[in-house]
Design a protein around this motif. Structure first.
Motif, PDB file in Angstrom:
ATOM      1  N   LEU A 122       0.836  -1.196   0.000  1.00  0.00           N
ATOM      2  CA  LEU A 122       0.000   0.000   0.000  1.00  0.00           C
ATOM      3  C   LEU A 122       0.876   1.254   0.000  1.00  0.00           C
ATOM      4  O   LEU A 122       1.739   1.406   0.867  1.00  0.00           O
ATOM      5  N   PRO A 123       0.681   2.163  -0.944  1.00  0.00           N
ATOM      6  CA  PRO A 123       1.481   3.400  -0.939  1.00  0.00           C
ATOM      7  C   PRO A 123       1.184   4.238   0.300  1.00  0.00           C
ATOM      8  O   PRO A 123       0.025   4.559   0.571  1.00  0.00           O
ATOM      9  N   LEU A 124       2.227   4.577   1.043  1.00  0.00           N
ATOM     10  CA  LEU A 124       2.097   5.433   2.223  1.00  0.00           C
ATOM     11  C   LEU A 124       3.156   6.518   2.119  1.00  0.00           C
ATOM     12  O   LEU A 124       4.344   6.261   2.335  1.00  0.00           O
ATOM     13  N   GLU A 131      -1.247  -7.561  10.255  1.00  0.00           N
ATOM     14  CA  GLU A 131      -1.287  -6.220   9.671  1.00  0.00           C
ATOM     15  C   GLU A 131      -0.434  -5.242  10.483  1.00  0.00           C
ATOM     16  O   GLU A 131       0.283  -4.407   9.909  1.00  0.00           O
ATOM     17  N   LEU A 132      -0.501  -5.338  11.804  1.00  0.00           N
ATOM     18  CA  LEU A 132       0.344  -4.474  12.633  1.00  0.00           C
ATOM     19  C   LEU A 132       1.817  -4.813  12.436  1.00  0.00           C
ATOM     20  O   LEU A 132       2.674  -3.915  12.363  1.00  0.00           O
ATOM     21  N   ALA A 143       7.204  -3.527  10.229  1.00  0.00           N
ATOM     22  CA  ALA A 143       8.296  -3.851   9.310  1.00  0.00           C
ATOM     23  C   ALA A 143       8.567  -2.729   8.322  1.00  0.00           C
ATOM     24  O   ALA A 143       9.685  -2.617   7.793  1.00  0.00           O
ATOM     25  N   ARG A 144       7.568  -1.876   8.078  1.00  0.00           N
ATOM     26  CA  ARG A 144       7.753  -0.733   7.187  1.00  0.00           C
ATOM     27  C   ARG A 144       8.320   0.481   7.914  1.00  0.00           C
ATOM     28  O   ARG A 144       8.455   1.553   7.330  1.00  0.00           O
ATOM     29  N   GLY A 145       8.624   0.317   9.209  1.00  0.00           N
ATOM     30  CA  GLY A 145       9.291   1.389   9.936  1.00  0.00           C
ATOM     31  C   GLY A 145       8.427   2.204  10.856  1.00  0.00           C
ATOM     32  O   GLY A 145       8.868   3.242  11.370  1.00  0.00           O
ATOM     33  N   TYR A 146       7.201   1.749  11.124  1.00  0.00           N
ATOM     34  CA  TYR A 146       6.298   2.487  11.997  1.00  0.00           C
ATOM     35  C   TYR A 146       6.368   1.964  13.424  1.00  0.00           C
ATOM     36  O   TYR A 146       6.386   0.749  13.661  1.00  0.00           O
ATOM     37  N   VAL A 173      14.578  13.574  15.035  1.00  0.00           N
ATOM     38  CA  VAL A 173      14.309  12.503  14.084  1.00  0.00           C
ATOM     39  C   VAL A 173      13.873  11.260  14.839  1.00  0.00           C
ATOM     40  O   VAL A 173      14.543  10.811  15.774  1.00  0.00           O
ATOM     41  N   ARG A 174      12.767  10.714  14.466  1.00  0.00           N
ATOM     42  CA  ARG A 174      12.291   9.484  15.086  1.00  0.00           C
ATOM     43  C   ARG A 174      11.499   8.704  14.034  1.00  0.00           C
ATOM     44  O   ARG A 174      11.106   9.230  12.982  1.00  0.00           O
ATOM     45  N   ARG A 175      11.276   7.434  14.314  1.00  0.00           N
ATOM     46  CA  ARG A 175      10.427   6.640  13.435  1.00  0.00           C
ATOM     47  C   ARG A 175       9.013   7.206  13.435  1.00  0.00           C
ATOM     48  O   ARG A 175       8.555   7.731  14.451  1.00  0.00           O
ATOM     49  N   PRO A 176       8.310   7.122  12.318  1.00  0.00           N
ATOM     50  CA  PRO A 176       6.915   7.588  12.306  1.00  0.00           C
ATOM     51  C   PRO A 176       6.062   6.715  13.217  1.00  0.00           C
ATOM     52  O   PRO A 176       6.339   5.522  13.407  1.00  0.00           O
TER      53      PRO A 176
END
Length: 437
Positions: A64-66, A87-88, A93-96, A203-206
């Motif tokens: 999914l484009p984010l 899903e979580l 894994a995408r950095g959230y 700077v931090r992870r989203p």
């Protein structure tokens, strides 16, 4: 305001969530799958993973484009059904970093000490999971195959600065935060704390939020909309430009309303029975049989009384998606000859029907009661729209007359009434079957 993307796993939940943003003045669209049209301030994406496999759920999130800078909310089922954990994990894994607050206080669905409750009872001791392939979780930590940290009510209610500091420290270890909540004020406090983290310098992870439509409502309250809500269904300016909140032709000929009940939930069957008691014909489809007779009988009912109910056999199907697909095919065959407005119960069935009708976008117009949402097919900008009115409702939600009330709302909206006016009387306490949360 940063753009907001909400990820839902079924269509009725997506519409329920989108309506929370629309109610609070946000430009909002529901995308059935990966968005293809113009971006909205709030885009609710139905990835349609509720009835699929865990791997399909992971892939849907992975692909999914984010866009960077977008606020992300993963809409979870208030009874924790579906593939919440996978899903979580895919978002992580995408950095959230993940903050999960899944209470829905309006329906008595809360989280205390990390345990999901319904009206104070453990979810695992209720009958809500009787159609699921396995038992309900006793604790939310069971859903996620990652380290978790429980955030109790004492932290949630400790004040915005203290709560934000606690969340920040807990997220530093990479754990998924499971947050207790009993009230809408608790959820508002969670959103406040997370927005403070997002806005903090450095700077931090989203951070991604995860929770029910009530958490979406708290987020919608906390961030300022980019524009005000539409004024009315058929308003026009002096140059004749029509407000795109409703059917393009304005007040027009009544369309037949087909009510499709795909949910196997017992309450959904009761809603169909209540509509039948008003005189609507009910047609039952068995996917193992030839659908032709059901198509013809349903078409005849729509011709005679302009409303009919189509449902699937009560016998247990090996795969529930088979029933949804069969219902969608019948709807498509009828719609080929008759322009329909639709009332759809059950998220998987709603998505199957609209996919079969090549509907890609919905624009919420109003809600009758919590979860019962009226939308316009298309995004209201002249793209991918066919002026069809579509009401959606989760199978487990709604008062006894909700389907009859939705049919009435669809008809009156089609006749030219502003849907916002139609539901306002419920909030004012006027005598009506409708109610708003």
């Amino acid at each position: 305001m940063s753009p907001i993307t909400v990820i839902a796993d079924d269509l009725s939940g997506a519409a329920e969530t989108a309506e929370q943003f629309r109610l609070r003045g946000h430009e909002t669209v529901v995308s059935l799958g990966v968005p293809a049209g113009p971006a909205a301030a709030v885009t609710v994406v139905d990835v349609g993973t509720r009835a699929g496999t865990a791997e399909e759920a992971r892939v849907a999130i992975d692909t999914l484009p984010l866009t960077a800078g977008t606020l992300v909310l993963k809409k979870t089922d208030s009874l924790w059904r579906g593939h919440v954990g996978p899903e979580l994990e895919a978002l992580a894994a995408r950095g959230y970093d993940l903050v999960v607050a899944g209470a829905l206080p309006a329906l008595g669905r809360t989280v205390v000490h990390g345990r999901p409750l319904v009206d104070g009872r453990p979810l695992a001791e209720t009958a809500f999971w009787h159609l699921e392939p396995h038992g309900a979780p006793a604790t939310l930590a069971e859903l996620v195959d990652r380290p978790t940290v429980l955030v109790g009510l004492d932290v949630v209610r400790s004040g915005p600065d203290a709560s934000a500091a606690h969340l920040d420290a807990a997220l530093a270890g990479g754990a998924v935060l499971l947050v207790d909540a009993e009230t809408d004020d608790d959820l508002a406090a969670v959103v406040d704390a997370v927005l403070r983290l997002v806005a903090a310098p450095g700077v931090r992870r989203p951070v991604a939020l995860a929770g029910s439509a009530a958490l979406a409502a708290a987020l919608a309250d906390a961030v300022a909309p980019e524009s005000s809500p539409e004024a009315g269904l058929h308003a026009s300016d002096e140059a004749g430009v029509r407000d795109e909140a409703g059917p393009r032709d304005g007040a027009g000929a009544e369309r037949p309303v087909l009510v499709v009940v795909g949910s196997a939930a017992e309450v959904a069957r009761g809603h169909a029975d209540a509509l039948a008691a008003t005189g609507a014909d009910v047609h039952v489809l068995d996917p193992a049989d030839d659908a032709g007779p059901v198509v013809e009988a349903t078409r005849a009912s729509l011709s005679r009384s302009s409303v009919a109910v189509l449902t699937v056999t009560a016998r247990r199907l090996p795969d529930p998606l088979v029933g949804s697909a069969a219902l969608a095919e019948v709807v498509a065959r009828i719609d080929a000859d008759v322009e329909l407005d639709l009332v759809l119960t059950g998220g998987e069935t709603a998505r199957a029907v609209l996919d079969r009708l090549t509907t890609t976008t919905l624009r919420p117009l109003t809600q009758l009661e919590h979860g019962a949402v009226l939308s316009l097919a298309g995004d209201g900008r002249g793209a991918a729209g066919d002026d069809r009115l579509v009401a959606t409702k989760p199978g487990s939600f709604g008062g006894p007359t909700v389907l009859a009330d939705l049919v009435d709302l669809v008809r009156r909206t089609r006749a030219g009434a502003d849907p916002h006016d139609l539901t306002a009387s419920a909030a004012s306490g006027a005598p009506t079957k409708r109610r708003t949360p």
